[in-house]
Design a protein around this motif. Structure first.
Motif, PDB file in Angstrom:
ATOM      1  N   UNK A 151      -3.596  -4.703 -12.774  1.00 20.07           N
ATOM      2  CA  UNK A 151      -4.167  -6.053 -12.572  1.00 20.07           C
ATOM      3  C   UNK A 151      -4.222  -6.395 -10.971  1.00 20.07           C
ATOM      4  N   UNK A 152      -3.614  -5.629 -10.415  1.00 23.36           N
ATOM      5  CA  UNK A 152      -3.434  -5.908  -8.756  1.00 23.36           C
ATOM      6  C   UNK A 152      -4.639  -6.118  -7.902  1.00 23.36           C
ATOM      7  N   UNK A 153      -5.667  -5.118  -8.547  1.00 25.14           N
ATOM      8  CA  UNK A 153      -6.905  -5.340  -7.765  1.00 25.14           C
ATOM      9  C   UNK A 153      -7.748  -6.407  -8.194  1.00 25.14           C
ATOM     10  N   UNK A 154      -7.724  -6.787  -9.568  1.00 21.33           N
ATOM     11  CA  UNK A 154      -8.113  -8.019 -10.082  1.00 21.33           C
ATOM     12  C   UNK A 154      -7.583  -9.267  -9.240  1.00 21.33           C
ATOM     13  N   UNK A 155      -6.308  -9.393  -9.095  1.00 19.36           N
ATOM     14  CA  UNK A 155      -5.764 -10.353  -8.659  1.00 19.36           C
ATOM     15  C   UNK A 155      -6.634 -10.559  -6.771  1.00 19.36           C
ATOM     16  N   UNK A 156      -6.304  -9.348  -6.515  1.00 19.69           N
ATOM     17  CA  UNK A 156      -6.991  -9.314  -4.880  1.00 19.69           C
ATOM     18  C   UNK A 156      -8.259  -9.938  -4.936  1.00 19.69           C
ATOM     19  N   UNK A 157      -9.232  -9.424  -5.986  1.00 20.92           N
ATOM     20  CA  UNK A 157     -10.555  -9.969  -6.020  1.00 20.92           C
ATOM     21  C   UNK A 157     -10.610 -11.379  -6.269  1.00 20.92           C
ATOM     22  N   UNK A 158      -9.692 -11.885  -7.299  1.00 19.55           N
ATOM     23  CA  UNK A 158      -9.649 -13.323  -7.308  1.00 19.55           C
ATOM     24  C   UNK A 158      -9.542 -14.130  -6.272  1.00 19.55           C
ATOM     25  N   UNK A 159      -8.539 -13.482  -5.279  1.00 16.46           N
ATOM     26  CA  UNK A 159      -8.124 -14.210  -4.147  1.00 16.46           C
ATOM     27  C   UNK A 159      -9.557 -14.051  -3.036  1.00 16.46           C
ATOM     28  N   UNK A 160     -10.329 -13.097  -3.325  1.00 19.71           N
ATOM     29  CA  UNK A 160     -11.600 -13.012  -2.315  1.00 19.71           C
ATOM     30  C   UNK A 160     -12.564 -13.801  -2.861  1.00 19.71           C
ATOM     31  N   UNK A 161     -12.562 -14.106  -4.220  1.00 21.81           N
ATOM     32  CA  UNK A 161     -13.504 -14.913  -4.761  1.00 21.81           C
ATOM     33  C   UNK A 161     -14.594 -13.921  -5.482  1.00 21.81           C
ATOM     34  N   UNK A 162     -14.515 -12.605  -5.716  1.00 21.32           N
ATOM     35  CA  UNK A 162     -15.365 -11.959  -6.496  1.00 21.32           C
ATOM     36  C   UNK A 162     -15.162 -12.122  -7.974  1.00 21.32           C
ATOM     37  N   UNK A 188      -6.077 -11.504   5.216  1.00 19.14           N
ATOM     38  CA  UNK A 188      -6.826 -10.489   5.248  1.00 19.14           C
ATOM     39  C   UNK A 188      -6.154  -9.679   4.109  1.00 19.14           C
ATOM     40  N   UNK A 189      -7.422  -9.543   3.261  1.00 19.94           N
ATOM     41  CA  UNK A 189      -7.151  -8.730   1.899  1.00 19.94           C
ATOM     42  C   UNK A 189      -7.189  -7.127   2.137  1.00 19.94           C
ATOM     43  N   UNK A 190      -6.334  -6.422   1.896  1.00 15.25           N
ATOM     44  CA  UNK A 190      -6.428  -4.926   1.924  1.00 15.25           C
ATOM     45  C   UNK A 190      -6.467  -4.154   0.761  1.00 15.25           C
ATOM     46  N   UNK A 191      -7.518  -3.613   0.022  1.00 17.57           N
ATOM     47  CA  UNK A 191      -7.719  -2.830  -1.212  1.00 17.57           C
ATOM     48  C   UNK A 191      -7.387  -1.491  -1.036  1.00 17.57           C
ATOM     49  N   UNK A 192      -6.255  -0.904  -1.074  1.00 17.73           N
ATOM     50  CA  UNK A 192      -5.877   0.460  -0.997  1.00 17.73           C
ATOM     51  C   UNK A 192      -6.282   1.013   0.263  1.00 17.73           C
ATOM     52  N   UNK A 193      -6.186   0.585   1.459  1.00 17.21           N
ATOM     53  CA  UNK A 193      -7.011   0.638   2.728  1.00 17.21           C
ATOM     54  C   UNK A 193      -6.853   2.275   3.245  1.00 17.21           C
ATOM     55  N   UNK A 194      -5.642   3.057   2.670  1.00 13.82           N
ATOM     56  CA  UNK A 194      -5.308   4.085   3.373  1.00 13.82           C
ATOM     57  C   UNK A 194      -5.656   5.233   2.316  1.00 13.82           C
ATOM     58  N   UNK A 249       1.029  -8.111  15.963  1.00  9.96           N
ATOM     59  CA  UNK A 249       0.264  -8.439  17.153  1.00  9.96           C
ATOM     60  C   UNK A 249      -0.604 -10.035  17.144  1.00  9.96           C
ATOM     61  N   UNK A 250      -1.435  -9.915  15.871  1.00  6.46           N
ATOM     62  CA  UNK A 250      -2.124 -10.967  15.590  1.00  6.46           C
ATOM     63  C   UNK A 250      -1.457 -12.015  14.820  1.00  6.46           C
ATOM     64  N   UNK A 251      -0.409 -11.954  14.464  1.00  6.57           N
ATOM     65  CA  UNK A 251       0.416 -12.987  13.686  1.00  6.57           C
ATOM     66  C   UNK A 251      -0.258 -13.183  12.537  1.00  6.57           C
ATOM     67  N   UNK A 252      -1.171 -12.389  11.733  1.00  6.52           N
ATOM     68  CA  UNK A 252      -2.083 -12.797  10.754  1.00  6.52           C
ATOM     69  C   UNK A 252      -1.171 -12.449   9.166  1.00  6.52           C
ATOM     70  N   UNK A 253      -1.894 -12.992   8.259  1.00  7.35           N
ATOM     71  CA  UNK A 253      -1.129 -12.946   6.996  1.00  7.35           C
ATOM     72  C   UNK A 253      -2.018 -11.474   6.201  1.00  7.35           C
ATOM     73  N   UNK A 254      -1.261 -10.607   5.972  1.00 10.71           N
ATOM     74  CA  UNK A 254      -1.904  -9.500   5.127  1.00 10.71           C
ATOM     75  C   UNK A 254      -1.435  -9.110   3.653  1.00 10.71           C
ATOM     76  N   UNK A 255      -2.437  -9.256   2.878  1.00  7.98           N
ATOM     77  CA  UNK A 255      -2.061  -8.820   1.487  1.00  7.98           C
ATOM     78  C   UNK A 255      -2.608  -7.655   1.103  1.00  7.98           C
TER      79      UNK A 255
END
Lengths: 271, 402
Positions: free
Chosen positions: B77-88, B191-197, B218-224
């Motif tokens: 369910x991790x990808x589903x959770x990420x897609x809910x954060x993205x709005x898909x 920034x949401x990263x779905x299996x980026x590597x 460096x960007x001080x951004x939030x990454x999930x």
């Protein structure tokens, strides 16, 4: 390895020559005879362009050719519009009830005998009391060619990654914008190829056109067919050669268009 | 899990403690009222697909500037959770609060969140520059500003000179960087990263992990990030949420997750482990004596919460199990109780940096041990059929109830 290849290739060359000859020898003969100076179709009387000149003075024939061209262009355009919409709905829309049935029904005209399509359309037009002519033929050709467009566009859509549209939405496009900015440029070659296909199919259709046309609006194939019944004039050869030339050009353009799908042109998206 | 990976994770932790160098200013700050709130609050979110509960009433807080990893087996369910954060995907239940506003029903294009897709989803008909500028044009940014931002992004991911190329003229690593630049260009809150590597080969993946961490700092951004690769999660993330069957099993720092798992499932999912079942006996001074079937009585450090069940599991990581010929000089009188188990080496796997052993105990149970090869000449190597003493301290044991 090399010798084995060459041994096979001799056989291949022979079968290729036979196959191509079978397909194209009649056409080549027709093209050659279109330049025949003789009045008799089967007797060679030297090279001449007389029958081409004859055609350009044959007003009935020119009128039929113009009619065919108009029908082909307008039915191809309508079919492309409807076929593309159907393809998009089938591959991109929500899963609606009866989707499989709908998609099967869309493709039925692909395998339907033209006589049946023509006859059923004729019955419909008679029942509606529609005056048969340009529009009835155009509508009939649209029903015939729409499914071809849908098949071509849908296969392209199927090979497109859905996450491309999602990426566009993620980057600020609403769904309609995402379609215009990303999906449309990517399926455009398939849409163009679909239009070309529809155009050529309409151009050379005789059966459906003869069922659905009315007096005074004969298409070129109908005109040619009725002339031939009274005896083949060399002028027919000239017309056929020109039609073949036109179709060849369209097919070459269409295949280039579908090749473009993989190798995209510069910045096709209307951003 | 190997010692190497655990060490890397530790280094990563200490590296992240440094203040971020502000090369590029982060996106507009939230109002001060929201200062104490987590940047993102996932509150009781559930999503069903037919009969399958992909995400099951899950709650999670993510802080601003955090590098958070969602780790789990495929289908958890991790990808589903990420897609809910993205709005898909739209949650069936619950709320997703971003800076205090519920965005659960907001459409993807209206969220200040961007996603980097697993297959990158680069637009094949657009050049590298147009791909990166895509989101900026949608945001109606002035032309000159777009050019500046694109140049900045190109420099950030080191793609100079490739701006006019099409995605199919790039290597896998370059495409990955274009995708990253494109998703960063709008300076999203998260920034949401779905299996980026996942699509990169091992060497490139490792160097890219480090680059991603540096970039995030460096960007001080939030990454999930969503990943099934625990080494990747441990290397990069500040905190890891381990998911199974739509639920979060444990949320902790990589070190805590590895050294103090809260359940058998997490202990077994993250890294390798020896699991011994036993009954809790008398304990004293923060120690528990556990009578195990397979290894006699084991003295383990008592968990912070009092043990309620009689039947428990003792979990020991293989690298905590040391082997020696005679065992350490035992200090039975003092405070240093040591668990000593005798057995025969039945399997030896030499893996370069370390060697793993399987020791068959006299009870028949098999204990895994992994020892670093600290000397070039095999002074400490044991061979199959050799009788050894496997030993570990009470603090090396984790007592688990579930």
């Amino acid at each position: 390895m090399v010798s084995a290849t060459s041994k096979i290739s001799r056989f291949n060359v022979a079968s290729l020559a036979l196959g191509l000859g079978f397909l194209y020898l009649p056409i080549v003969i027709l093209v050659i005879y279109s330049f025949n100076a003789s009045r008799l179709v089967t007797v060679w009387g030297g090279w001449s362009l007389v029958w081409y000149r004859e055609f350009f003075h044959d007003e009935a024939m020119i009128e039929a050719a113009w009619m065919s061209f108009r029908v082909a262009a307008s039915s191809a355009t309508i079919a492309t519009l409807l076929g593309t919409l159907a393809a998009v709905a089938l591959s991109r829309g929500e899963r609606f009830k009866g989707r499989t049935l709908f998609s099967g029904m869309l493709y039925a005209p692909l395998v339907m005998p033209e006589v049946i399509t023509g006859l059923s359309l004729l019955l419909l037009f008679v029942a509606l009391d529609a005056e048969r002519g340009f529009w009835t033929v155009t509508i009939a050709h649209t029903t015939l060619t729409m499914c071809f467009v849908a098949v071509v566009v849908q296969s392209r859509l199927g090979s497109l990654d859905r996450s491309l549209e999602e990426a566009a939405m993620d980057l600020g496009c609403d769904p309609a914008r995402a379609f215009v900015a990303v999906t449309l440029p990517l399926i455009l070659p398939a849409i163009i190829a679909g239009w070309m296909l529809a155009f050529t199919l309409s151009l050379d259709d005789l059966v459906i056109a003869s069922f659905t046309t009315g007096p005074g609006s004969a298409t070129l194939p109908i005109r040619i067919y009725s002339e031939v019944r009274l005896g083949v004039k060399p002028e027919i050869n000239a017309i056929c050669t020109m039609v073949i030339g036109l179709i060849a050009v369209v097919i070459v353009v269409a295949s280039f268009a579908s090749k473009l799908s993989s190798a995209q042109g510069e910045s096709a998206a209307p951003l | 899990m190997t010692e190497d990976a655990a060490n890397t994770a530790t280094e990563a932790d200490s590296a992240k403690a440094e203040p971020p160098a502000d090369a590029i200013p982060a996106k507009a700050e939230l109002p001060i009222a929201a200062f104490d709130m987590p940047l993102l609050r996932i509150d009781g979110v559930a999503k069903r697909f037919g009969a399958v509960r992909a995400v099951d009433r899950l709650s999670l807080d993510i802080r601003r500037g955090e590098f958070f990893a969602l780790l789990g087996p495929s289908g958890c369910g991790k990808t589903t959770l990420l897609r809910m954060l993205a709005g898909f995907e739209t949650p069936d239940e619950g709320a997703i609060l971003l800076g205090g506003d519920d965005i659960a029903q907001v459409l993807p294009h209206q969220r200040p969140v961007n996603m980097m897709f697993q297959n990158y989803a680069l637009f094949p008909h657009l050049s590298v520059r147009d791909n990166i500028a895509f989101g900026l044009k949608r945001a109606r940014m002035p032309r000159a500003e777009i050019a500046t931002r694109v140049a900045e992004m190109v420099a950030l991911v080191r793609l100079e000179g490739l701006e006019k190329r099409k995605p199919d003229q790039l290597s896998g690593g370059q495409r990955q960087r274009v995708a990253l630049a494109r998703s960063l260009a709008r300076r999203p809150e998260i920034l949401l990263l779905d299996e980026p590597l996942a699509a990169l080969d091992k060497k490139l993946r490792e160097s890219t992990q480090v680059e991603l961490m540096e970039l995030q700092r460096r960007l001080g951004m939030t990454f999930i990030i969503v990943t099934h690769d625990q080494e990747e999660a441990m290397t990069m993330a500040d905190r890891i949420g381990v998911m199974d069957q739509g639920r979060l099993e444990q949320v902790a720092t990589p070190r805590k997750l590895y050294e103090a798992p809260n359940s058998r499932w997490v202990a077994e999912f993250v890294g390798d482990i020896n699991m011994l079942e036993g009954e809790v006996g008398p304990g004293d001074a923060g120690r528990l004596a556990i009578a195990t079937k397979d290894a006699g009585t084991i003295v383990a450090a008592a968990p912070p919460d009092p043990v309620k069940q009689a039947l428990v599991f003792v979990a020991i990581r293989p690298e905590k199990v040391k082997l020696s010929r005679r065992g350490p000089a035992s200090d039975t009188a003092g405070t240093h109780t040591i668990n000593r188990l005798e057995g025969i080496v039945i399997e030896v796997s030499y893996l370069g940096g370390f060697t793993t052993y399987k020791v068959k105990l006299d009870s028949g149970a098999v204990l895994k041990s992994s020892m670093a090869n600290t000397a070039r000449l095999d002074v400490d190597a044991y061979s199959v059929t050799q009788r050894v003493v496997a030993w570990f301290t009470p603090d090396d044991c984790v007592v688990l109830e579930q």
